[in-house]
Design an enzyme around this catalytic site. Structure first.
Site, PDB file in Angstrom:
ATOM      1  N   HIS A  87       0.824  -1.222   0.000  1.00 32.46           N
ATOM      2  CA  HIS A  87       0.000   0.000   0.000  1.00 32.46           C
ATOM      3  C   HIS A  87       0.850   1.261   0.000  1.00 32.46           C
ATOM      4  O   HIS A  87       0.351   2.342  -0.314  1.00 32.46           O
ATOM      5  CB  HIS A  87      -1.029  -0.027   1.140  1.00 32.46           C
ATOM      6  CG  HIS A  87      -0.536   0.400   2.483  1.00 32.46           C
ATOM      7  ND1 HIS A  87      -0.217  -0.498   3.482  1.00 32.46           N
ATOM      8  CD2 HIS A  87      -0.320   1.622   3.005  1.00 32.46           C
ATOM      9  CE1 HIS A  87       0.170   0.166   4.562  1.00 32.46           C
ATOM     10  NE2 HIS A  87       0.120   1.456   4.299  1.00 32.46           N
ATOM     11  N   ASP A 110      -0.061  -7.498   1.579  1.00 32.84           N
ATOM     12  CA  ASP A 110       0.430  -6.116   1.601  1.00 32.84           C
ATOM     13  C   ASP A 110       1.962  -6.115   1.645  1.00 32.84           C
ATOM     14  O   ASP A 110       2.571  -5.768   2.653  1.00 32.84           O
ATOM     15  CB  ASP A 110      -0.176  -5.386   2.815  1.00 32.84           C
ATOM     16  CG  ASP A 110       0.044  -3.890   2.771  1.00 32.84           C
ATOM     17  OD1 ASP A 110       0.508  -3.383   1.733  1.00 32.84           O
ATOM     18  OD2 ASP A 110      -0.260  -3.223   3.788  1.00 32.84           O
ATOM     19  N   GLN A 114       0.566   5.774  11.908  1.00 33.55           N
ATOM     20  CA  GLN A 114       0.640   6.257  10.530  1.00 33.55           C
ATOM     21  C   GLN A 114       2.062   6.725  10.184  1.00 33.55           C
ATOM     22  O   GLN A 114       2.689   7.445  10.954  1.00 33.55           O
ATOM     23  CB  GLN A 114      -0.350   7.404  10.300  1.00 33.55           C
ATOM     24  CG  GLN A 114      -1.770   6.929  10.036  1.00 33.55           C
ATOM     25  CD  GLN A 114      -2.439   6.377  11.262  1.00 33.55           C
ATOM     26  OE1 GLN A 114      -2.330   6.954  12.321  1.00 33.55           O
ATOM     27  NE2 GLN A 114      -3.118   5.255  11.122  1.00 33.55           N
ATOM     28  N   GLY A 115       2.509   6.318   9.034  1.00 38.39           N
ATOM     29  CA  GLY A 115       3.863   6.652   8.604  1.00 38.39           C
ATOM     30  C   GLY A 115       4.853   5.535   8.871  1.00 38.39           C
ATOM     31  O   GLY A 115       5.970   5.559   8.364  1.00 38.39           O
ATOM     32  N   ASP A 116       4.462   4.583   9.692  1.00 39.97           N
ATOM     33  CA  ASP A 116       5.330   3.437   9.985  1.00 39.97           C
ATOM     34  C   ASP A 116       5.133   2.291   8.995  1.00 39.97           C
ATOM     35  O   ASP A 116       5.906   1.329   8.996  1.00 39.97           O
ATOM     36  CB  ASP A 116       5.061   2.916  11.401  1.00 39.97           C
ATOM     37  CG  ASP A 116       5.512   3.899  12.470  1.00 39.97           C
ATOM     38  OD1 ASP A 116       6.565   4.525  12.286  1.00 39.97           O
ATOM     39  OD2 ASP A 116       4.800   4.026  13.485  1.00 39.97           O
ATOM     40  N   SER A 117       4.115   2.377   8.177  1.00 41.73           N
ATOM     41  CA  SER A 117       3.791   1.294   7.239  1.00 41.73           C
ATOM     42  C   SER A 117       4.993   0.836   6.445  1.00 41.73           C
ATOM     43  O   SER A 117       5.818   1.647   6.007  1.00 41.73           O
ATOM     44  CB  SER A 117       2.731   1.757   6.248  1.00 41.73           C
ATOM     45  OG  SER A 117       1.486   1.703   6.850  1.00 41.73           O
TER      46      SER A 117
HETATM   47  N1  ARG Z   1      -1.410   2.330   7.437  1.00 43.22           N
HETATM   48  C1  ARG Z   1      -0.447   2.984   8.270  1.00 43.22           C
HETATM   49  C2  ARG Z   1       0.636   3.615   7.430  1.00 43.22           C
HETATM   50  O1  ARG Z   1       0.420   3.789   6.247  1.00 43.22           O
HETATM   51  C3  ARG Z   1       0.121   2.060   9.297  1.00 43.22           C
HETATM   52  C4  ARG Z   1      -0.820   1.881  10.364  1.00 43.22           C
HETATM   53  C5  ARG Z   1      -0.376   0.933  11.372  1.00 43.22           C
HETATM   54  N2  ARG Z   1      -1.265   1.126  12.448  1.00 43.22           N
HETATM   55  C6  ARG Z   1      -1.250   0.477  13.592  1.00 43.22           C
HETATM   56  N3  ARG Z   1      -2.085   0.826  14.479  1.00 43.22           N
HETATM   57  N4  ARG Z   1      -0.387  -0.494  13.791  1.00 43.22           N
HETATM   58  O2  ARG Z   1       1.640   4.070   7.899  1.00 43.22           O
END
Ligand code: ARG
Length: 255
Positions: free
Chosen positions: A72, A118, A205-208
């Site tokens: 993603h 993913d 967010q941002g850790d993905s």
């Molecule tokens: N979708 C998020 C990103 O793009 C990562 C989210 C992870 N969230 C969590 N609660 N572990 O960075």
């Protein structure tokens, strides 16, 4: 650098959100400093920047020429506009290397994070002069309860800045049935959950695309979650044991 950050007490990390602000973790912001991590201990941790130089995802070195990340992460920024920053613990500092991407492989089954698969592999222009992570091959080696570590440069404030420095937090691997209670779409063939029942420690967010490791072995990639650090809502990760062969093949590793 400061490998003294590596053996942080599990109790401290358990209470800390990986990024100081995720809506539910705002109150824990004061201890986020305890979760700084070092690249000396985790040389394989990298982040991705767009063509404006903004960090938007994490990643992990899997071979001298390749980085694994979340599929993603390639939805918003195409591989051709992505650069990999490796060896730079603090975004404000000039160290490490910044490499362009010559090729991006995204798992062909990837549609949405909830549907799984993913995972993506980026081939970099040049070589990454840092030790790669090992890929987990056997799920039996990290059963529920195993203490894993998630790493990232994710957000520090809602709608605000992302962390300047690499952070880490310890999160235990969660039983599949328990994870399914939190996420009806949870598919254990493709995903793995980690976190405490009471929440508090999580990616955000941002850790993905960033690594979830046990020692130097990669067991997950940050994929999604409902908020960050919420009770009953552990972080959902791409399960590496399912995709290790795909990752290795696209990273130029044999088998
Ligand atoms: N979708 C998020 C990103 O793009 C990562 C989210 C992870 N969230 C969590 N609660 N572990 O960075």
């Amino acid at each position: 650098m400061s490998s003294r950050f590596a053996p942080l007490a599990a109790g401290v990390l358990a209470a800390a959100a990986l990024t100081a602000f995720c809506p539910s973790a705002a109150a824990r912001q004061e201890i986020a400093g305890g979760a700084r991590a070092s690249l000396a201990a985790h040389p394989y941790a990298v982040y991705l920047i767009n063509n404006r130089g903004t960090q938007y995802c994490g990643g992990v070195i899997v071979s001298p020429t390749a980085v694994a990340t979340a599929a993603h992460c390639l939805a918003d920024v195409p591989a051709s506009e992505t650069r990999v920053v490796a060896g730079r613990e603090d975004k404000r500092e000039p160290g490490g290397v910044v490499l362009g991407v010559t090729q991006g492989w995204r798992h062909p089954d990837f549609r949405t994070v909830q549907e799984g698969s993913d995972v993506a592999v980026l081939t970099v222009r040049g070589r990454l002069p840092y030790a790669p992570v090992d890929l987990a091959r056997d799920p039996a080696e990290h059963p529920a309860g195993t203490e894993a570590t998630v790493l990232g440069w994710g957000r520090l404030a809602s709608g605000g800045e992302r962390s300047s420095s690499l952070r880490s937090v310890v999160v235990p691997v969660v039983e599949n049935a328990t994870c399914h209670e939190g996420y009806s779409d949870f598919n254990p063939a493709s995903m793995l959950c980690a976190g405490y029942p009471e929440g508090g420690a999580d990616a955000c967010q941002g850790d993905s695309g960033g690594p979830l490791v046990v020692g130097d072995t990669l067991i997950g990639l940050v994929s999604y979650g409902d908020g960050c650090g919420k009770a009953g809502k552990p972080g959902v990760y791409t399960r590496i044991t399912t995709f290790a062969d795909d990752i290795a093949a696209h990273a130029g590793l044999s088998g």
